[in-house]
Design a protein around this motif. Structure first.
Motif, PDB file in Angstrom:
ATOM      1  N   MET A 174       0.825  -1.207   0.000  1.00  0.00           N
ATOM      2  CA  MET A 174       0.000   0.000   0.000  1.00  0.00           C
ATOM      3  C   MET A 174       0.856   1.253   0.000  1.00  0.00           C
ATOM      4  O   MET A 174       2.066   1.187  -0.157  1.00  0.00           O
ATOM      5  CB  MET A 174      -0.956  -0.021   1.168  1.00  0.00           C
ATOM      6  CG  MET A 174      -0.297  -0.231   2.488  1.00  0.00           C
ATOM      7  SD  MET A 174      -1.407  -1.055   3.599  1.00  0.00           S
ATOM      8  CE  MET A 174      -0.775  -2.671   3.641  1.00  0.00           C
ATOM      9  N   GLY A 175       0.211   2.363   0.141  1.00  0.00           N
ATOM     10  CA  GLY A 175       0.943   3.628   0.120  1.00  0.00           C
ATOM     11  C   GLY A 175       0.775   4.360  -1.194  1.00  0.00           C
ATOM     12  O   GLY A 175       1.323   5.435  -1.366  1.00  0.00           O
ATOM     13  N   TYR A 176       0.009   3.783  -2.112  1.00  0.00           N
ATOM     14  CA  TYR A 176      -0.174   4.457  -3.398  1.00  0.00           C
ATOM     15  C   TYR A 176      -1.086   5.668  -3.279  1.00  0.00           C
ATOM     16  O   TYR A 176      -1.235   6.413  -4.227  1.00  0.00           O
ATOM     17  CB  TYR A 176      -0.709   3.467  -4.430  1.00  0.00           C
ATOM     18  CG  TYR A 176       0.308   2.412  -4.781  1.00  0.00           C
ATOM     19  CD1 TYR A 176       1.317   2.686  -5.691  1.00  0.00           C
ATOM     20  CD2 TYR A 176       0.297   1.168  -4.180  1.00  0.00           C
ATOM     21  CE1 TYR A 176       2.276   1.748  -6.001  1.00  0.00           C
ATOM     22  CE2 TYR A 176       1.245   0.219  -4.477  1.00  0.00           C
ATOM     23  CZ  TYR A 176       2.231   0.516  -5.378  1.00  0.00           C
ATOM     24  OH  TYR A 176       3.189  -0.423  -5.677  1.00  0.00           O
ATOM     25  N   LEU A 177      -1.733   5.794  -2.147  1.00  0.00           N
ATOM     26  CA  LEU A 177      -2.517   7.012  -1.923  1.00  0.00           C
ATOM     27  C   LEU A 177      -2.096   7.648  -0.596  1.00  0.00           C
ATOM     28  O   LEU A 177      -2.895   8.240   0.102  1.00  0.00           O
ATOM     29  CB  LEU A 177      -4.020   6.699  -1.940  1.00  0.00           C
ATOM     30  CG  LEU A 177      -4.945   7.902  -2.011  1.00  0.00           C
ATOM     31  CD1 LEU A 177      -4.669   8.733  -3.220  1.00  0.00           C
ATOM     32  CD2 LEU A 177      -6.376   7.473  -1.983  1.00  0.00           C
TER      33      LEU A 177
END
Lengths: 213, 581, 207
Positions: B253-256
């Motif tokens: 994750m971390g794409y947003l």
């Protein structure tokens, strides 16, 4: 759609022939076909994506504009609706998607974040606007733009398509295989835009000299 | 009102006189545990005192005292007040704290987040990689001495805006003409990007040894996302497959990751409210609710009576539309493209009309203020709420059930597909409908009532099979219970002022810490705020439901078929804005 | 029977489909127009909506509630000979309260005395940073900055608005938010009356 706007000024068309000359009519036909079937890439980033979905649903119904065919694959899409905050971590994926889209392709920056970074602009993981990397055709302000505002922006895009001429568009230019190819950025200590390597190197070294001076 | 955290029900100091001391700083509560004894004390807290649910783990960087602190919040699934305990370590790299993943598996992602953003190394953590940023990123952003590329000032408001505010683009102030910062003398051409070997190595963790002895089969790695139509946003999941069976899985994750915490620490308390709207963007009302309750706890101010009811009405309406969308989206994931979600969105639009009428915006309501709400509900909007609650929504919920529940294809896809049993759910700190569908009646509106929820007569929706069908049906139960609460709230709502405070754009928040939590439609939404008396918070941390719930997805999906994975993921009802913040 | 559940579900979709036509017929029988009328749009947004739910923007538009907010604008009162009397006094509260800090104000200084004059020289709002939270309008003590209803502002360029582009007349404001405007006018008048009464009382007390 105003026919006069579409005819090229350097063609001297007699007044009585104005609507018959091929260059004008072909443009019109070509643009009419494209504007009425803009297939968006099924691609949601953040909050704006929800309003994008809402614009596709019964109440707003983008199908009326021929925009309901959301393609999950970029190879079938005409338009990338950048709907939300573009983070540095996500950017390589977005560029990869964009490069896979066939011409003619359009980019719409939906909402504040996609246009400039928006309220999250100061954040360390946020790209200050997708226009740093992709050529944006329409900016839609709003956080998030309401579905109606999105449709208003789409109408602006259609107007832009209307004004294009088959003779001048970049995707038919000779010698350019992929005129809009964007090289992939690299995730390093921070996002590296490989087109600006030299500049980054210079700026990084300058800082050192300034501080040591 | 929620019971203040100061009513600690256990006396840890008496049990561990040598290794535990009470936190005596003014405004703080809980216990400070010595680093060496953390695991021993934590085991006792879980086993002897019964705090089986570790909800929040986060770090605070006390740079002035040259200390780093890790804060744990543990609760009982039977309800009641929680237990806060902390570990303090010197701020000398490497900052090391023993990992409690072995005691509460639910600490996994949150410890990784603290490592990523604060640089606290959890020794003994099985898979300590960066979680929100990428491997190779320079620095730990939430440390107080770390400055962003577009850094202007420590705190808002910025002086360059007034009285001599010539507009400039922040890009022009940055040497790289972009939101970028590189270490000195960085050479991009010589740089070798880090690969993701660690991620793919970690996929093998669950595979049993000797499994391959019988028959040699190839395992293939599939990356789903971050651009995938069914991952509910920009989530990426790396999966290893043996045929169609999932043998290993890791969410990436971390794409947003929009730096909610860091921006929040620069904002004034008031300015954070519109940012919380953008956490779980389906339920801005609930996010507002959680944040303002936390700050009200810190400020120790009462909430206007009428405003409490308005808040409940808005939060419950929000829950109803969220669950309807969940059902629609689940159907999308199962392949029933569009029709159910179109029906769900129709009801959502009607609810959003109400939000728009009271707050001015459909999605990002920004409606709550400290001590109350912005404005009263206009008469026509109140009428609309009544129309929906008493008339339309019950009928439409029934219609939705008639539409879907007996559909043979749906039943075949959902019934008997195991999601998560109660034991695992508690172990992984899962909250919300998934926990309740596993038979644990843990709902914060009952377990630790906040606002005026203790005045309403409603049941906590529980189901016991823990399969996908129950997870799906429990949303209908919750919609019905929300409607019950709404009916009572509409009938009981008193007249009066809508805010106990005078409108002020700067609030005084006394020094101290507070952890506030509410039952958001996705699970427990917590806010941990540390104030040092200044206009902006010293530490501001969000404990999102989606992020913590997602920890269970790995163990839940191992052994399942890849075709079910998308639906299993949908059960958590994740929202990336909240997950990545 | 296998397939019963599917048929039951299909009956719901069938009913929804059919409702569109029964609604159309019932409106026709009553002699009312269902499309392109305010009444029709209001009905489609009410609890009784059945069948077609679409509001065909741009031909039709949803009825916006008074509180609807999009982007901020500055209000000016129309003085004599079309003079724009800007309400803003450049006190800077909006710039201070703005969460993403997208408001820039240049205060005017009197060239002779060097002291500030309560009128902005320039006023910038970066519309592509603005998060439409409405704090500026909420905390403005002079009712000078308000949230607009106009959302059709997409453009081919980045949107940074200056003072000129931000200004809109008070009559426009009154038209989009009649109730708020009336309430605020009332409050302002009451304040001025109080001030006048005080001013009158003072010389009286002195005498």
């Amino acid at each position: 759609m105003e026919n006069e706007k579409l005819s090229l000024p350097n063609y001297n068309i007699p007044e009585d022939l104005e609507n018959v000359v091929a260059i004008t009519t072909l443009d019109r036909l070509y643009n009419w076909g494209r504007r009425s079937s803009v297939w968006p890439l099924m691609f949601g980033l953040a909050c704006c994506a929800i309003e994008m979905i809402a614009a596709q649903t019964a109440r707003y119904d983008m199908a009326r504009f021929g925009m309901e065919v959301m393609r999950p694959t970029p190879r079938q899409a005409d338009m990338m609706l950048v709907s939300g905050t573009v983070t540095k971590k996500m950017l390589p994926a977005i560029i990869r998607l964009y490069n896979q889209m066939p011409e003619p392709k359009y980019v719409v920056a939906m909402g504040a974040c996609a246009s400039s970074g928006g309220p999250f602009k100061e954040g360390y993981n946020v790209v200050a606007g997708i226009d740093k990397f992709l050529p944006v055709d329409v900016y839609i302000p709003g956080c998030p733009p309401t579905p109606q505002a999105l449709i208003a922006g789409m109408i602006k895009l259609q107007e832009k398509i209307d004004k294009q001429s088959i003779k001048k568009v970049r995707w038919y230019e000779k010698g350019k295989v992929d005129s809009n190819y964007v090289p992939m950025p690299v995730l390093g200590p921070d996002l590296i835009d490989v087109r600006r390597n030299a500049e980054i190197k210079q700026a990084a070294s300058q800082k050192t000299t300034q501080e040591s001076a | 009102m929620a019971a203040p955290a100061s009513t600690q029900t256990v006396d840890l100091v008496a049990r561990f006189p040598d290794s535990v001391s009470a936190d005596a700083r003014p405004g703080y509560t809980g216990f400070i545990v010595k680093k060496e004894n953390l695991l021993e004390v934590a085991t006792a807290i879980r086993d002897e005192f019964g705090y089986d649910l570790l909800t929040a783990v986060t770090g605070v960087d006390y740079i002035a005292e040259n200390k780093m602190e890790v804060v744990y919040h543990a609760y009982k699934t039977t309800g009641g007040a929680g237990l806060t305990f902390k570990v303090q370590v010197d701020r000398v790299d490497p900052v090391e704290v023993p990992s409690v993943v072995g005691i509460w598996a639910g600490a996994d992602f949150q410890e990784r987040e603290a490592w990523d953003l604060l640089g606290i190394k959890f020794t003994g953590h099985p898979d300590l990689r960066r979680i929100l940023m990428w491997e190779g990123y320079e620095g730990h952003p939430l440390r107080k001495d770390w400055k962003e590329p577009f850094f202007e000032e420590e705190a808002k408001p910025f002086k360059s805006r007034w009285p001599d505010g010539q507009h400039t683009f922040a890009e022009n102030k940055n040497p790289f003409r972009d939101n970028l910062k590189f270490p000195e003398g960085f050479d991009p051409e010589a740089y070798q990007p880090e690969n993701e070997d660690d991620l793919y190595a970690s996929l093998e963790r669950f595979r049993s040894k000797g499994e391959n002895d019988r028959l040699k089969t190839d395992h293939i790695v599939v990356n789903m996302g971050p651009h995938h139509p069914s991952t509910h946003g920009v989530l990426r999941v790396a999966v290893t497959l043996d045929g169609e069976t999932i043998t290993g899985l890791k969410p990436v994750m971390g794409y947003l990751h929009r730096n909610h915490d860091k921006i929040g620490e620069r904002n004034t308390y008031l300015q954070i409210i519109p940012y919380t709207d953008r956490l779980d963007y389906f339920n801005s009302m609930s996010n507002n609710f959680g944040y303002v309750t936390t700050i009200e706890k810190l400020m120790k101010i009462p909430v206007a009576e009428r405003a409490e009811y308005i808040r409940v009405i808005m939060a419950e309406l929000s829950r109803i539309q969220n669950h309807l969308i969940f059902i629609g989206m689940l159907m999308n994931d199962l392949g029933t493209m569009y029709t159910p979600s179109l029906y769900a969105f129709e009801e959502r639009e009607l609810v959003l009309d109400i939000f728009e009428a009271v707050s001015g915006a459909r999605m990002m309501c920004n409606y709550f203020r400290f001590g109350g709400v912005v404005r009263d509900i206009p008469d026509f909007a109140m009428q609309k709420i009544k129309d929906l609650v008493f008339d339309r929504l019950p009928a439409k919920t029934d219609e939705m059930e008639r539409f879907l529940n007996e559909n043979e294809v749906l039943v075949a896809r959902l019934k008997g597909i195991h999601v998560l049993n109660a034991e695992d759910a508690i172990k992984y700190s899962v909250t919300g409908p998934v926990l309740r569908a596993a038979g644990v009646p843990y709902d914060l509106r009952r377990a630790e009532p906040y606002s005026v929820y203790d005045r309403f007569d409603f049941d906590v929706a529980v189901r016991h099979n823990a399969d996908m069908m129950d997870n799906y049906l429990i949303r209908f139960d919750e919609i019905r219970q929300s409607l019950r609460i709404l009916e009572q709230a509409i009938k009981q709502i008193p007249e009066g002022p809508i805010n106990s405070q005078k409108p002020a754009y700067q609030v005084r928040v006394p020094a101290g810490e507070a952890y506030g939590r509410i039952e958001s439609p996705k699970g427990e939404l917590g806010f941990y705020v540390v104030s040092n008396g200044k206009p902006n918070p010293y530490r501001y941390h969000v404990r999102p439901a989606s992020f913590v719930n997602l920890q269970a997805v790995e163990s839940m999906c191992i052994g399942a078929k890849i075709a079910d994975f998308v639906a299993l993921l949908a059960m958590f009802d994740i929202v990336m804005g909240e997950l990545d913040r | 029977m296998y397939g019963k559940g599917i048929l039951k579900g299909l009956s719901v979709t069938w009913k929804r489909f059919w409702d569109t036509y029964t609604e159309d017929i019932s409106w026709m029988v009553r002699g009312k127009k269902r499309y392109n009328t305010q009444e029709g749009i209001a009905h489609r947004s009410s609890k009784d909506t059945k069948g077609i739910f679409t509001v065909q923007y741009p031909e039709e538009q949803l009825i916006q509630p008074e509180e609807f907010r999009y982007v901020p604008f500055l209000v000016y009162d129309e003085g004599e000979e079309g003079k724009k009397e800007i309400r803003c006094t450049s006190c800077g509260i909006c710039a201070k309260v703005c969460p993403p800090q997208c408001i820039w104000i240049v205060r005017t200084n009197d060239p002779s005395t060097g002291r500030p004059v309560p009128v902005p020289t320039n006023f910038y709002i970066d519309m592509d940073i603005c998060m439409n939270c409405g704090f500026c309008a909420e905390y403005c003590p002079f009712d000078a900055i308000k949230m607009d209803h106009d959302f059709d502002i997409a453009s081919y360029e980045r949107n940074v608005y200056n003072l000129e582009k931000l200004l809109k007349p008070a009559s426009y404001y009154n038209s989009i938010r009649p109730e708020n405007a009336a309430r605020e006018d009332e409050a302002r008048r009451a304040k001025e009356a109080l001030k006048a009464a005080k001013a009158e009382a003072k010389p009286a007390a002195a005498a």
